[in-house]
Design an enzyme around this catalytic site. Structure first.
Site, short mmCIF file in Angstrom:
data_model
loop_
_atom_site.label_atom_id
_atom_site.label_comp_id
_atom_site.label_asym_id
_atom_site.label_seq_id
_atom_site.Cartn_x
_atom_site.Cartn_y
_atom_site.Cartn_z
N LYS A 178 0.84 -1.20 0.00
CA LYS A 178 0.00 0.00 0.00
C LYS A 178 0.88 1.25 0.00
O LYS A 178 1.91 1.28 0.70
CB LYS A 178 -0.88 -0.03 1.26
N SER A 233 -9.75 1.73 2.84
CA SER A 233 -8.89 2.46 1.96
C SER A 233 -7.85 1.61 1.24
O SER A 233 -7.26 2.05 0.26
CB SER A 233 -8.16 3.54 2.75
N SER A 246 -10.02 -0.61 7.07
CA SER A 246 -9.46 -0.54 5.72
C SER A 246 -8.73 -1.78 5.22
O SER A 246 -8.35 -1.82 4.05
CB SER A 246 -8.50 0.64 5.63
#
Ligand code: GLN
Length: 504
Positions: A76, A151, A175
């Protein structure tokens, strides 16, 4: 030749150790997949030249004993990676190149992994659909019209679409678990303090936690083993005896007591979610565990509490982006004008909304009414779990109140977007570990997840329960997107032809 798209990370590691496949072959395979899956928009940055170089260096070694030998991994874009751009999905960090490495990613490289690139995410990890990213939304490989969740949407989509064998995400309010649920993958949010926050772009410091995302529970356990280490560079890192999660993984959960909290049966919950939950209850019983009805009375306060605490901490953390120290700077007439323009142009709408809410709840006059009150309610939520864990070993709930929704469907309705986190935020507020596993499909064939919540530092236990359930569930993603379906058909025709042509 093995079909790398259909084997687990654990199997890939075995093949590398037996020298049946090289790191370079793996890297080339994933680069090809990433290029084929470009439309998903999973990647903000790729660093293929470096990946190839690092794979070659790995292959030249005579001996290697790391847990992730030569495995290419994308992460990420919230994890700082030395000399590789780290944007947090924001314009304000569009050209930020860190001079340091996050502890969690350096743990990956220490075990032999090589970096493939940085994955798309909601801006500063604020969002539930990956639509707040400055770099555009991400598609769900299950169906290109669906969000992958957020997210960590780029991460979940990349794992489901086989663009990386595993990945790491962050989870402040859901997330990791929510996108895992939306894409039919496995995601673990570890206990707060289990994985170091050093080098992770901060959103809400008392909630943020890094965690593994994978295609199955065993791979998830292996990755947790790698990333969970004590770190003196993070003052909230906790020095406790960590398990060897993958080696100690067992499907024997006989006699475990699993709590079923009545407050998670929320008003208006779709029947499909309730049915899935009932199935989950049956699965754990089939595994020899016992289910017990429990109460977590303050559950309904978790979401409003989260949406006070998280923006408050965010507004304080994001004060550092002033056009002076990092990244983007807009031109201004004077210093204050430069600050204002930098922050107005550099941050997207959702981030600005959070900063405003956070500043408001922290301002004198409102601090006691909102922030202080929220902290008190947070303690009550934590007490509910403590009370429940006197009777049970873990708690089973749905991961999300719905399956993946359409891109654009909730974009302009922040409250309905926030409601997505209803089942995940209590876990962050209490600092507990939670794992989402794919457990079924809705009527459209979209994946649905179940969440297992554990006691603090009891990751092994929830991984074991997840492992046992996974065997019973035997989940398979139903790809509804025509181009992936088509690719599968072509692949099948090709293998049928191969069988026909085989000389027996
Ligand atoms: N969707 C939640 C939010 O927007 C959670 C985000 C997260 O866990 N990073 O705050």
């Amino acid at each position: 030749m093995v079909d790398l798209n259909n084997i687990s990370l654990t199997e890939i590691v075995k093949l590398v150790k037996l020298k049946k496949i090289s790191s370079l072959e793996l890297t080339n395979h994933y680069i090809k997949n990433i290029e084929k899956g470009k439309k998903l928009n999973c990647f903000i940055t790729t660093c293929f030249d470096e990946t190839i170089k690092n794979s070659k260096t790995f292959d030249d070694k005579k001996n290697y004993d790391g847990l992730l030998p030569g495995i290419p991994i994308a992460v990420k874009d919230l994890f700082c990676t030395k000399n590789v751009k780290t944007t947090a999905g924001s314009k304000i960090l569009e050209n930020f190149i860190p001079t340091y490495e996050s502890t969690v990613t350096s743990n990956l490289w220490k075990e032999g992994a090589v970096l493939l690139g940085k994955l798309n995410c909601d801006e500063f990890a604020m969002g539930s659909s990956n639509e707040t990213s400055f770099f555009g939304n991400v598609q769900n490989p299950i169906d290109k019209n669906l969000v992958p969740g957020g997210s960590s949407g780029g991460s979940a989509s990349a794992v489901a679409g086989k663009l990386t064998p595993i990945t790491i995400g962050t989870d402040t309010g859901g997330s990791i678990r929510q996108p895992a649920s939306f894409t039919g993958t496995v995601g673990l949010k570890p206990t707060y303090g289990s994985c170091s926050r050093y080098g992770i772009v901060a959103f809400a410091s008392s909630l943020d936690q890094a965690g593994p995302m994978a295609q199955n529970v065993k791979d998830c356990a292996l990755l947790q083993e790698v990333i969970s280490t004590y770190d003196s560079k993070d003052s909230t890192s906790i020095d406790f005896k960590r398990n060897q999660y993958s080696k100690e993984l067992t499907n024997n959960i006989k006699g475990k007591k699993i709590g079923i909290p009545k407050e998670y049966r929320v008003d208006g919950m779709p029947k499909e979610i309730d049915d899935l939950w009932q199935k989950g209850i049956q699965y754990v019983k089939d595994c020899g565990a016992e289910t017990i009805d429990i109460s977590l009375p303050h559950t309904s306060y978790a979401l409003p509490t989260y949406y006070i605490v998280a923006p408050a901490e965010a507004s304080s953390n994001l004060a550092r982006y002033d056009g002076v120290k990092y990244g983007f700077r807009a031109k201004g007439e004077n210093l204050v004008d430069m600050y204002e323009k930098t922050r107005s142009e550099g941050f997207g709408t959702e981030v600005q909304r959070r900063i405003m809410i956070g500043t408001y709840v922290l301002s004198s006059g409102y601090y006691d009414a909102y922030y202080l009150k929220a902290q008190k309610v947070r303690k009550l939520i934590k007490n509910d779990f403590d009370e429940a864990y006197k009777k049970v070993d873990a708690i089973l709930t749905p991961s999300t109140p719905s399956s993946a929704f359409k891109i654009g469907e909730k974009k302009d309705d922040p409250v309905s977007m926030y409601l997505n986190d209803i089942f995940t935020v209590p876990v962050n507020l209490a600092g507990l570990p939670g794992i989402s596993i794919p457990a079924g499909h809705d009527s459209k064939g979209y994946p649905l997840g179940l969440q297992i919540i554990g006691k603090a530092f009891d990751e092994q236990n929830i991984l074991n329960i997840a492992f046992a359930m996974e065997e019973k569930i035997n989940f398979e993603n139903k790809i509804t997107d025509w181009w992936i379906k088509w690719a599968k058909i072509v692949q099948n025709i090709w293998s049928i032809e191969k069988i026909i042509n085989m000389r027996l």
